[in-house]
Write a protein that holds these residues in place. Structure first.
Motif, PDB file in Angstrom:
ATOM      1  N   LYS A 156      12.059 -47.632  10.758  1.00  0.00           N
ATOM      2  CA  LYS A 156      12.276 -46.835  12.064  1.00  0.00           C
ATOM      3  C   LYS A 156      13.903 -46.385  11.850  1.00  0.00           C
ATOM      4  CE  LYS A 156       9.318 -48.268  15.620  1.00  0.00           C
ATOM      5  NZ  LYS A 156       9.256 -48.648  16.972  1.00  0.00           N
ATOM      6  N   LEU A 157      14.744 -47.423  11.375  1.00  0.00           N
ATOM      7  CA  LEU A 157      16.127 -47.044  11.186  1.00  0.00           C
ATOM      8  C   LEU A 157      16.307 -45.905  10.207  1.00  0.00           C
ATOM      9  CD1 LEU A 157      19.039 -47.850  11.548  1.00  0.00           C
ATOM     10  CD2 LEU A 157      19.072 -49.357   9.797  1.00  0.00           C
ATOM     11  N   LEU A 158      15.655 -45.949   9.127  1.00  0.00           N
ATOM     12  CA  LEU A 158      15.934 -44.884   8.103  1.00  0.00           C
ATOM     13  C   LEU A 158      15.239 -43.710   8.219  1.00  0.00           C
ATOM     14  CD1 LEU A 158      15.453 -47.289   4.855  1.00  0.00           C
ATOM     15  CD2 LEU A 158      17.527 -46.551   5.619  1.00  0.00           C
ATOM     16  N   GLU A 159      13.996 -43.778   8.672  1.00  0.00           N
ATOM     17  CA  GLU A 159      13.204 -42.694   8.922  1.00  0.00           C
ATOM     18  C   GLU A 159      13.494 -41.661  10.149  1.00  0.00           C
ATOM     19  OE1 GLU A 159      11.445 -41.108   6.737  1.00  0.00           O
ATOM     20  OE2 GLU A 159      11.018 -42.706   5.095  1.00  0.00           O
ATOM     21  N   LEU A 160      13.555 -42.582  11.202  1.00  0.00           N
ATOM     22  CA  LEU A 160      13.916 -41.796  12.651  1.00  0.00           C
ATOM     23  C   LEU A 160      15.160 -41.656  13.180  1.00  0.00           C
ATOM     24  CD1 LEU A 160      10.752 -43.778  14.072  1.00  0.00           C
ATOM     25  CD2 LEU A 160      10.703 -41.563  12.921  1.00  0.00           C
ATOM     26  N   ARG A 161      16.128 -42.656  12.675  1.00  0.00           N
ATOM     27  CA  ARG A 161      17.462 -42.489  13.271  1.00  0.00           C
ATOM     28  C   ARG A 161      18.538 -41.856  12.375  1.00  0.00           C
ATOM     29  NH1 ARG A 161      16.964 -48.351  16.222  1.00  0.00           N
ATOM     30  NH2 ARG A 161      15.097 -48.045  17.631  1.00  0.00           N
ATOM     31  N   ILE A 162      19.058 -42.728  11.396  1.00  0.00           N
ATOM     32  CA  ILE A 162      20.077 -42.290  10.611  1.00  0.00           C
ATOM     33  C   ILE A 162      19.867 -40.843  10.060  1.00  0.00           C
ATOM     34  CG2 ILE A 162      21.306 -42.666   8.664  1.00  0.00           C
ATOM     35  CD1 ILE A 162      21.194 -45.658   9.280  1.00  0.00           C
ATOM     36  N   LEU A 163      18.760 -40.818   9.468  1.00  0.00           N
ATOM     37  CA  LEU A 163      18.413 -39.572   8.700  1.00  0.00           C
ATOM     38  C   LEU A 163      17.999 -38.272   9.331  1.00  0.00           C
ATOM     39  CD1 LEU A 163      16.408 -41.046   5.429  1.00  0.00           C
ATOM     40  CD2 LEU A 163      18.689 -40.269   5.467  1.00  0.00           C
ATOM     41  N   LYS A 164      17.765 -38.543  10.629  1.00  0.00           N
ATOM     42  CA  LYS A 164      17.532 -37.341  11.429  1.00  0.00           C
ATOM     43  C   LYS A 164      18.896 -37.161  12.479  1.00  0.00           C
ATOM     44  CE  LYS A 164      12.618 -37.311  11.008  1.00  0.00           C
ATOM     45  NZ  LYS A 164      11.215 -37.544  11.743  1.00  0.00           N
ATOM     46  N   SER A 165      19.908 -37.963  12.075  1.00  0.00           N
ATOM     47  CA  SER A 165      20.887 -37.699  13.056  1.00  0.00           C
ATOM     48  C   SER A 165      22.181 -36.894  12.473  1.00  0.00           C
ATOM     49  CB  SER A 165      21.463 -39.119  13.653  1.00  0.00           C
ATOM     50  OG  SER A 165      21.952 -39.792  12.522  1.00  0.00           O
ATOM     51  N   ALA A 166      23.307 -36.906  12.924  1.00  0.00           N
ATOM     52  CA  ALA A 166      24.499 -36.176  12.443  1.00  0.00           C
ATOM     53  C   ALA A 166      25.252 -37.033  11.454  1.00  0.00           C
ATOM     54  CB  ALA A 166      25.287 -35.608  13.441  1.00  0.00           C
ATOM     55  N   PHE A 167      24.551 -38.331  11.424  1.00  0.00           N
ATOM     56  CA  PHE A 167      25.420 -39.300  10.446  1.00  0.00           C
ATOM     57  C   PHE A 167      25.608 -38.725   9.423  1.00  0.00           C
ATOM     58  CE2 PHE A 167      25.248 -42.779   7.632  1.00  0.00           C
ATOM     59  CZ  PHE A 167      26.319 -43.804   8.067  1.00  0.00           C
ATOM     60  N   SER A 168      26.906 -39.190   8.619  1.00  0.00           N
ATOM     61  CA  SER A 168      27.301 -39.056   7.279  1.00  0.00           C
ATOM     62  C   SER A 168      28.017 -40.214   6.433  1.00  0.00           C
ATOM     63  CB  SER A 168      28.531 -37.914   7.470  1.00  0.00           C
ATOM     64  OG  SER A 168      29.205 -37.671   6.108  1.00  0.00           O
ATOM     65  N   SER A 169      28.886 -41.159   7.188  1.00  0.00           N
ATOM     66  CA  SER A 169      28.999 -42.261   6.629  1.00  0.00           C
ATOM     67  C   SER A 169      29.840 -43.225   7.566  1.00  0.00           C
ATOM     68  CB  SER A 169      30.264 -41.797   5.656  1.00  0.00           C
ATOM     69  OG  SER A 169      31.362 -41.573   6.365  1.00  0.00           O
ATOM     70  N   ALA A 170      29.836 -44.438   7.271  1.00  0.00           N
ATOM     71  CA  ALA A 170      30.400 -45.549   8.160  1.00  0.00           C
ATOM     72  C   ALA A 170      31.110 -46.422   7.107  1.00  0.00           C
ATOM     73  CB  ALA A 170      29.064 -46.397   8.809  1.00  0.00           C
ATOM     74  N   THR A 171      32.346 -46.793   7.732  1.00  0.00           N
ATOM     75  CA  THR A 171      32.992 -47.590   6.709  1.00  0.00           C
ATOM     76  C   THR A 171      33.780 -48.805   7.563  1.00  0.00           C
ATOM     77  OG1 THR A 171      33.641 -45.888   5.169  1.00  0.00           O
ATOM     78  CG2 THR A 171      35.161 -47.688   5.017  1.00  0.00           C
ATOM     79  N   ILE A 172      33.581 -49.993   7.096  1.00  0.00           N
ATOM     80  CA  ILE A 172      34.199 -51.035   7.480  1.00  0.00           C
ATOM     81  C   ILE A 172      35.329 -51.572   6.500  1.00  0.00           C
ATOM     82  CG2 ILE A 172      34.242 -53.535   8.545  1.00  0.00           C
ATOM     83  CD1 ILE A 172      31.260 -52.747   9.343  1.00  0.00           C
ATOM     84  N   SER A 173      36.501 -51.604   6.688  1.00  0.00           N
ATOM     85  CA  SER A 173      37.493 -52.082   5.940  1.00  0.00           C
ATOM     86  C   SER A 173      38.447 -53.166   6.309  1.00  0.00           C
ATOM     87  CB  SER A 173      38.468 -51.018   5.323  1.00  0.00           C
ATOM     88  OG  SER A 173      39.222 -50.314   6.326  1.00  0.00           O
ATOM     89  N   ASN A 174      38.572 -54.208   5.344  1.00  0.00           N
ATOM     90  CA  ASN A 174      39.418 -55.341   5.701  1.00  0.00           C
ATOM     91  C   ASN A 174      38.962 -56.418   6.585  1.00  0.00           C
ATOM     92  OD1 ASN A 174      42.098 -54.549   4.042  1.00  0.00           O
ATOM     93  ND2 ASN A 174      42.455 -52.978   5.832  1.00  0.00           N
ATOM     94  N   ALA A 175      37.425 -56.429   6.437  1.00  0.00           N
ATOM     95  CA  ALA A 175      36.917 -56.986   7.245  1.00  0.00           C
ATOM     96  C   ALA A 175      36.778 -58.672   6.915  1.00  0.00           C
ATOM     97  CB  ALA A 175      35.435 -56.668   7.249  1.00  0.00           C
ATOM     98  N   GLN A 176      36.702 -59.457   7.899  1.00  0.00           N
ATOM     99  CA  GLN A 176      36.384 -60.867   7.795  1.00  0.00           C
ATOM    100  C   GLN A 176      35.146 -61.318   8.458  1.00  0.00           C
ATOM    101  OE1 GLN A 176      39.997 -63.263   8.880  1.00  0.00           O
ATOM    102  NE2 GLN A 176      38.557 -64.941   9.635  1.00  0.00           N
TER     103      GLN A 176
END
Length: 332
Positions: A156-176
């Motif tokens: 569901k996440l791949l087919e119905l949400r992310i790929l059919k939204s405006a999403f381009s990228s997500a980044t988490i840096s310096n994470a603990q």
């Protein structure tokens, strides 16, 4: 009758014109106001907190200090900034936190029907994952699914949400990220980890980089993954260096399972469907200098390396190669 219908139509169009004028004036005022600085959206804070809580385990509580809307440098883009976001577990202990989460929204994407943020950026985030003595695992941003079928839940996440939204990228840096196992008392921690997810054509690609401190032993991990919607297959390659295998086995299966006391490095290659069905896998590993408990005796290991594969049709693992050097005894 015709006059009444005509009059009703005129009134209707007048109302529509007034509504459009009010909306245009409101948008113009908002655009002008954003030029003066951030606009507080704290009125929506509880709604966003509730949305986060629905994605977390039971009894977890989300808290956001403030929410601001800012104009971005790009002409039709805006930032939604969440300041000092925290997720508390059932014991009011900090399960996750981020000093700032920045979401980018594009007006053009919204007008085209692309709902959701275009990019998500978080710097300095922290997560605490707890494995309880009853073996239940609390992950701050993953809701419990005990009443659902087992699987990765990616479809569901791949087919119905992310790929059919405006999403381009997500980044988490310096994470603990801290992992705590209550049964064994062991704790692992990563620092300065990097996690990224990018939209790539009709699919997604992900990258995870970081080092892990396991009771004073330092290991590193490098994982890449990609997904294409045309075949619905997820490909994952994970490289690990200097992992204390005995520590990991003892944590999950008890001290009796820690028959290896040697660092392990290797690569895992996996291919599976979005619903979690394994299509193929390959594991190549190498044990460095250490000890191996065989038949109740502790034996010195100079080298053990192997290559294995998995046949999903027959549901069996195969050993493609094996080389070893244990107390001077060598073989392959």
């Amino acid at each position: 009758m015709k006059k009444r219908a005509l009059r009703t139509a005129i009134i209707f169009f007048e109302v529509i014109a007034i509504a459009i004028a009010i909306l245009a004036a409101g948008l113009f005022f908002l655009y002008w106001r954003l030029g003066q600085g951030p606009v507080s959206l704290d009125v929506f804070k509880r709604s966003i907190e509730y949305t986060v809580e629905q994605r977390a385990p039971d009894d977890f509580d989300a808290q956001i200090s403030s929410i601001e809307l800012l104009r971005a440098d790009a002409r039709d883009e805006y930032f939604l900034r969440l300041n000092d976001t925290k997720i508390l577990d059932a014991d009011d202990e900090l399960a996750a936190a981020a000093p700032e989460i920045l979401l980018t929204f594009s007006l053009g994407d919204i007008l085209k029907g692309g709902i959701g943020p275009k990019t998500v950026v978080a710097d300095g985030a922290s997560f605490r994952i707890v494995r309880h003595e009853n073996l239940n695992v609390d992950i701050p941003i993953v809701s419990k699914t005990s009443n659902q079928k087992t699987g990765l839940g990616l479809s569901k996440l791949l087919e119905l949400r992310i790929l059919k939204s405006a999403f381009s990228s997500a980044t988490i840096s310096n994470a603990q990220i801290t992992f705590l196992d209550e049964a064994s008392g062991r704790a692992w921690a990563t620092r300065n980890a990097e996690v990224s997810l990018k939209r790539d054509g009709s699919g997604l690609s992900a990258l995870v980089l970081g080092s892990i401190d396991m009771d004073g032993q330092r290991a590193t991990i490098d994982a890449v993954a990609d997904y294409q919607s045309d075949d619905g297959v997820v490909n994952v390659v994970v490289d690990g260096v200097n992992f204390p295998v005995g520590n990991i086995l003892s944590t999950f299966y008890g001290d009796g399972a820690g028959f290896i006391d040697a660092p392990a490095s290797g690569r895992a290659i996996m291919k599976f469907t979005a619903d979690g069905r394994v299509l193929a896998s390959q594991f190549d590993a190498r044990l460095g200098a250490g000890f191996l408990e065989i038949g109740g005796k502790r034996r010195a290991v100079s080298l053990i390396e192997w290559e294995t594969g998995f046949d999903p049709i027959q549901n069996i693992f195969t050993i493609d190669s094996l080389n070893y050097d244990v107390e001077g005894m060598r073989g392959n």
